[in-house]
Design a protein around this motif. Structure first.
Motif, PDB file in Angstrom:
ATOM      1  N   SER A 210       0.679  -0.983  -0.033  1.00  0.00           N
ATOM      2  CA  SER A 210      -0.333  -0.033  -0.088  1.00  0.00           C
ATOM      3  C   SER A 210       0.755   1.363   0.160  1.00  0.00           C
ATOM      4  N   ILE A 211       0.889   2.038  -0.193  1.00  0.00           N
ATOM      5  CA  ILE A 211       1.046   3.612  -0.748  1.00  0.00           C
ATOM      6  C   ILE A 211      -0.206   4.691  -0.638  1.00  0.00           C
ATOM      7  N   GLY A 212      -0.116   4.666   1.232  1.00  0.00           N
ATOM      8  CA  GLY A 212      -1.060   5.859   1.713  1.00  0.00           C
ATOM      9  C   GLY A 212      -2.197   4.345   1.515  1.00  0.00           C
ATOM     10  N   ASN A 213      -3.567   5.125   1.192  1.00  0.00           N
ATOM     11  CA  ASN A 213      -4.621   4.481   1.103  1.00  0.00           C
ATOM     12  C   ASN A 213      -4.654   3.354  -0.128  1.00  0.00           C
ATOM     13  N   LEU A 214      -3.750   3.592  -0.987  1.00  0.00           N
ATOM     14  CA  LEU A 214      -3.926   2.863  -1.725  1.00  0.00           C
ATOM     15  C   LEU A 214      -3.382   2.030  -2.146  1.00  0.00           C
ATOM     16  N   THR A 215      -3.495   0.603  -2.190  1.00  0.00           N
ATOM     17  CA  THR A 215      -3.527  -0.643  -2.313  1.00  0.00           C
ATOM     18  C   THR A 215      -3.036  -1.489  -3.606  1.00  0.00           C
ATOM     19  N   LEU A 216      -1.939  -1.706  -3.451  1.00  0.00           N
ATOM     20  CA  LEU A 216      -1.309  -2.165  -4.776  1.00  0.00           C
ATOM     21  C   LEU A 216      -1.581  -3.741  -4.390  1.00  0.00           C
ATOM     22  N   GLU A 217      -1.504  -5.000  -6.139  1.00  0.00           N
ATOM     23  CA  GLU A 217      -1.855  -6.565  -6.171  1.00  0.00           C
ATOM     24  C   GLU A 217      -0.565  -6.847  -5.906  1.00  0.00           C
ATOM     25  N   ASN A 218       0.749  -6.157  -5.763  1.00  0.00           N
ATOM     26  CA  ASN A 218       1.558  -7.311  -6.014  1.00  0.00           C
ATOM     27  C   ASN A 218       2.874  -5.652  -6.584  1.00  0.00           C
ATOM     28  N   ARG A 219       4.359  -6.137  -5.696  1.00  0.00           N
ATOM     29  CA  ARG A 219       5.072  -4.625  -6.177  1.00  0.00           C
ATOM     30  C   ARG A 219       5.412  -4.566  -7.235  1.00  0.00           C
ATOM     31  N   ILE A 220       5.056  -4.537  -8.168  1.00  0.00           N
ATOM     32  CA  ILE A 220       5.830  -4.379  -9.713  1.00  0.00           C
ATOM     33  C   ILE A 220       5.100  -3.008 -10.015  1.00  0.00           C
ATOM     34  N   ILE A 221       5.859  -2.176  -9.652  1.00  0.00           N
ATOM     35  CA  ILE A 221       5.314  -0.459 -10.447  1.00  0.00           C
ATOM     36  C   ILE A 221       6.448  -0.410 -12.589  1.00  0.00           C
ATOM     37  N   ILE A 222       4.825   0.619 -12.850  1.00  0.00           N
ATOM     38  CA  ILE A 222       5.890   0.262 -14.051  1.00  0.00           C
ATOM     39  C   ILE A 222       5.675   2.039 -14.335  1.00  0.00           C
ATOM     40  N   PRO A 223       7.486   2.933 -13.664  1.00  0.00           N
ATOM     41  CA  PRO A 223       7.271   3.928 -13.813  1.00  0.00           C
ATOM     42  C   PRO A 223       7.438   4.551 -14.782  1.00  0.00           C
ATOM     43  N   PRO A 224       7.065   6.228 -15.141  1.00  0.00           N
ATOM     44  CA  PRO A 224       6.571   6.977 -15.916  1.00  0.00           C
ATOM     45  C   PRO A 224       7.392   6.774 -16.881  1.00  0.00           C
ATOM     46  N   MET A 225       7.159   7.306 -18.453  1.00  0.00           N
ATOM     47  CA  MET A 225       8.182   7.113 -18.985  1.00  0.00           C
ATOM     48  C   MET A 225       7.589   8.037 -20.242  1.00  0.00           C
TER      49      MET A 225
ATOM     50  N   VAL B   6       0.005  20.584  -2.518  1.00  0.00           N
ATOM     51  CA  VAL B   6      -0.616  19.191  -3.680  1.00  0.00           C
ATOM     52  C   VAL B   6      -1.509  18.551  -2.983  1.00  0.00           C
ATOM     53  N   TYR B   7      -0.822  17.608  -1.264  1.00  0.00           N
ATOM     54  CA  TYR B   7      -0.913  16.563  -0.374  1.00  0.00           C
ATOM     55  C   TYR B   7      -2.180  17.310   0.148  1.00  0.00           C
ATOM     56  N   ASP B   8      -2.463  18.759   0.459  1.00  0.00           N
ATOM     57  CA  ASP B   8      -3.753  19.801   0.884  1.00  0.00           C
ATOM     58  C   ASP B   8      -5.224  19.693   0.073  1.00  0.00           C
ATOM     59  N   ALA B   9      -4.731  19.397  -1.292  1.00  0.00           N
ATOM     60  CA  ALA B   9      -5.199  20.351  -1.947  1.00  0.00           C
ATOM     61  C   ALA B   9      -6.624  18.489  -2.532  1.00  0.00           C
ATOM     62  N   VAL B  10      -5.611  17.585  -2.597  1.00  0.00           N
ATOM     63  CA  VAL B  10      -7.029  16.258  -2.668  1.00  0.00           C
ATOM     64  C   VAL B  10      -6.229  15.554  -1.718  1.00  0.00           C
ATOM     65  N   GLN B  11      -7.708  14.520  -1.707  1.00  0.00           N
ATOM     66  CA  GLN B  11      -7.632  12.839  -0.800  1.00  0.00           C
ATOM     67  C   GLN B  11      -6.916  11.401  -1.388  1.00  0.00           C
ATOM     68  N   ILE B  12      -6.340  12.006  -2.356  1.00  0.00           N
ATOM     69  CA  ILE B  12      -5.743  10.771  -3.125  1.00  0.00           C
ATOM     70  C   ILE B  12      -4.814  10.907  -2.254  1.00  0.00           C
ATOM     71  N   PRO B  13      -2.630   9.523  -2.921  1.00  0.00           N
ATOM     72  CA  PRO B  13      -1.645   9.301  -2.052  1.00  0.00           C
ATOM     73  C   PRO B  13      -1.122  10.430  -2.782  1.00  0.00           C
ATOM     74  N   VAL B  14      -0.219  10.799  -2.018  1.00  0.00           N
ATOM     75  CA  VAL B  14       0.371  11.723  -2.940  1.00  0.00           C
ATOM     76  C   VAL B  14       2.329  11.687  -2.558  1.00  0.00           C
ATOM     77  N   TRP B  15       3.026  10.609  -3.677  1.00  0.00           N
ATOM     78  CA  TRP B  15       4.144  10.754  -2.937  1.00  0.00           C
ATOM     79  C   TRP B  15       5.033  11.133  -4.204  1.00  0.00           C
ATOM     80  N   VAL B  16       6.399  11.043  -3.952  1.00  0.00           N
ATOM     81  CA  VAL B  16       7.853  12.081  -4.674  1.00  0.00           C
ATOM     82  C   VAL B  16       8.261  10.967  -5.273  1.00  0.00           C
TER      83      VAL B  16
END
Length: 359
Positions: free
Chosen positions: A9-24, A222-232
């Motif tokens: 989980s990243i914040g309140n977002l739960t992922l099925e696995n730990r493979i991330i497709i990064p920005p490309m 940004v963190y204060d403006a939305v309810q979805i998780p925000v990371w860096v």
């Protein structure tokens, strides 16, 4: 236990696995608007079986794009175009989708990579109507022979912070599940962080506290403006003497954590042509490990990770909490299928492709 296929989980977002497709970056938008190419590309990524897909670096303003053909999210038109693409691809996949919000700073107004290679030059000439004047913390060009960017005023800084907030709200409005703020690879926020590109004499330059101010203000806004998780996403080092370094990156990550940041996507480099990078498989993983350990924050590791066994070893040894697979997943959009097969695990796939799945 096979860590690669454990939920995360990243914040309140739960992922099925730990493979991330990064920005490309795909360099295939029109006036910031996603095109049919993005339906093809994102659709392919969403059938990969990864845990999370992150949309490419997305300009928070027209001048924040890297090239004239980069995606943006600054207007109703760019928002509608992205919403249309996501609506069509999400019919066939429930994979979470995040977006990387970005500003290119002094590295803006360039050709797309294949055209730059063809022309033998990176920057679009200032006489070309497709070009624009880049902005940066200081009037220091990326390369010595480049035209100097315009040094930002305090008003410019505040307007850019608001542009990040506006794009974040648009992201949430079209159902995006998470936001990654781009503070890496020599783009605008990284330019403020590094003493090599930030020579300001005001409250946004000089000391580490001042150089971090812009990054932290954007994050909090940004963190204060939305309810979805925000990371860096950060570059943990410039790979240049007297540049931005791991010790400073750890201090930044501690400050971000204190503001609520749930994870750090750890990369390196991109700020200076003087960088000396010892590239090789997993060459950036140690930075993710140190930040995870010393800042006590979950990390995503990246950097020429191509083999499933390597990715699993990174997680099993506690060096990171997730891994980002970029180039390898472009080469094989079903890389997670291969990983699941080799590690003897099951993975979610679309029924249209079941005949090709071996587990």
């Amino acid at each position: 236990m096979i860590h690669l296929f454990e939920p995360w989980s990243i914040g309140n977002l739960t992922l099925e696995n730990r493979i991330i497709i990064p920005p490309m970056c795909q360099y295939s938008a029109q006036d910031g608007k996603m095109s049919d190419w993005h339906r093809i590309h994102i659709g392919s990524m969403l059938t990969s079986g990864a845990g999370l897909f992150i949309i490419e670096a997305t300009g928070v303003s027209p001048e924040g794009r890297i090239s004239p053909y980069c995606v943006g999210l600054w207007s109703d038109e760019t928002q509608q175009a992205m919403a249309d693409v996501l609506r069509s691809v999400r019919q066939y996949s429930s994979m979470p989708i995040a977006i990387q919000l970005a500003h290119a700073g002094r590295k803006a107004s360039t050709y797309e990579p294949w055209k730059a290679q063809e022309k033998g030059e990176r920057l679009i000439p200032q006489s070309d109507p497709l070009s624009w004047q880049p902005i940066a913390p200081s009037a220091i060009p990326f390369l010595p022979d480049d035209p100097a960017p315009t040094a930002m005023t305090i008003e410019d800084i505040h307007q850019t912070t608001q542009a990040f907030v506006n794009s974040a709200k648009r992201s949430e409005a079209i159902g995006i599940n998470g936001i990654e703020l781009h503070m890496a690879h020599g783009y605008l926020v990284h330019e403020f962080l590094s003493p090599l590109s930030n020579h300001r004499q005001d409250s946004y330059g000089g000391s580490l506290e001042n150089r971090m101010r812009f990054a932290l203000e954007i994050y909090k806004a940004v963190y204060d403006a939305v309810q979805i998780p925000v990371w860096v996403r950060i570059s943990a080092t410039d790979w240049v003497d007297k540049g931005w370094n791991l010790d400073e990156a750890i201090i930044l990550c501690k400050a971000l954590k204190a503001l609520g940041c749930p994870a750090i996507h750890v990369s390196t480099a991109g700020l200076s042509p003087q960088q000396k990078i010892p590239a090789g498989p997993g060459f950036q993983v140690s930075f993710a490990h140190e930040i995870r350990k010393q800042a006590a924050i979950p990390t995503i590791a990246v950097g020429l990770i191509s083999e499933p066994e390597t990715a699993e070893a990174i997680l099993a040894s506690g060096q990171a909490d997730a891994v980002a697979i970029g180039r390898s997943i472009l080469a094989n959009p079903h890389w997670p299928w291969v990983a699941a097969q080799r590690l003897n695990r099951k993975i979610t796939t679309v029924p249209q492709y079941w005949r090709g799945k071996r587990n």
